[in-house]
Design an enzyme around this catalytic site. Structure first.
Site, short mmCIF file in Angstrom:
data_model
loop_
_atom_site.label_atom_id
_atom_site.label_comp_id
_atom_site.label_asym_id
_atom_site.label_seq_id
_atom_site.Cartn_x
_atom_site.Cartn_y
_atom_site.Cartn_z
CG ASP A 200 15.23 4.17 -4.01
OD1 ASP A 200 14.75 4.96 -4.84
OD2 ASP A 200 15.10 2.94 -4.08
CG HIS B 215 8.75 0.61 -4.63
ND1 HIS B 215 9.64 -0.37 -5.02
CD2 HIS B 215 9.02 1.69 -5.38
CE1 HIS B 215 10.42 0.11 -5.98
NE2 HIS B 215 10.07 1.36 -6.22
#
Length: 254
Positions: free
Chosen positions: A184, A111
């Site tokens: 993702d 992230h």
């Protein structure tokens, strides 16, 4: 699913974390979680859940999937993932096992920036890849590719989601996966901080991905793909391969 349950505008039933469910060793808890979540997703007209985590937590220092992983036993994780997906499917919702080839072994948080594991394919096959292999045998229609770097395999920091060696060479050709590969989120640090949106989109498609999740700039990503097809960097045949996979799943929707 998390976007809805964590939003103050929705009052929905909560389920235990996958880690808590995994600790019980009872797959009925995973099935129940999938059924509860599948129930309200169906109510909202949503037929795809970007879950469950099929990550095997092999790195004790990993915090990225700590609460989302069913645990460190690859057999138990496999059983839990299948039970959760059964719960979803009873409500006509597809699951998306993630994050191939396994976020449970990684150092770092994709992230925020690069996350990597220094394992080889042979080492990953002992644990992290066990759930994915079992799901491929079951013809799972979706797998999510993580932004996980495998420097001992690829020789550099290229995230798995953008790597032809990982997605086409291993997931498709070695493991025999014929379903849909979705990346993702492409606005995560590992991608957004290192690749412009158009570059990331083209790299993901060239690598073998079929669906591109949340580019940092959708219009730029879209234009980049169109330009790549016009210049021949991406072939229409490659785009059509993804389209065929997507249509096959759409045609089986209840």
């Amino acid at each position: 699913m998390a976007r809805i349950t964590n939003h103050e505008g929705f009052e929905l039933p909560k389920v235990d974390t996958m880690a808590e469910i995994g600790k019980t060793g009872d797959t009925s808890g995973a099935y129940e979680a999938g059924s509860v979540i599948g129930g309200y997703l169906e109510e909202f007209g949503i037929n795809l859940d970007f879950a469950p985590d099929a990550d095997v937590l092999t790195n004790p220092d990993n915090t990225v999937v700590l609460d989302r992983s069913f645990g460190s036993d690859p057999v138990l994780v496999t059983q839990m993932v299948k039970a959760y997906m059964t719960g979803l499917e009873e409500h006509h919702v597809y699951g998306t096992p993630k994050h191939f080839p396994g976020h449970g072994a990684t150092e770092g948080d994709s992230h925020k920036g690069f996350a990597c594991t220094y394992k080889t394919w042979e080492e990953l096959e002992q644990a992290e890849l066990v759930p994915f292999a079992a799901l491929i045998e079951d013809n799972t229609p979706f797998i999510m590719a993580g932004h996980i770097s495998l420097p001992r395999i690829t020789g550099d920091d290229t995230p798995s989601s953008l790597s032809p060696q990982v997605l086409t060479g291993y997931l498709r050709e070695t493991m025999g996966y014929k379903g849909i590969i979705i990346t993702d989120a492409l606005n995560m640090g590992a991608i957004q901080d290192n690749y412009p949106p158009d570059t990331a989109a083209v790299m993901a498609l060239k690598a073998g991905a079929d669906l591109l999740l949340m580019p940092a700039d959708f219009k730029e990503a879209y234009a980049g793909v169109l330009d790549a097809v016009k210049t021949g960097e991406l072939t229409e045949e490659r785009i059509d391969q993804s389209l065929a996979r997507i249509l096959r799943v759409k045609l089986t929707l209840p």
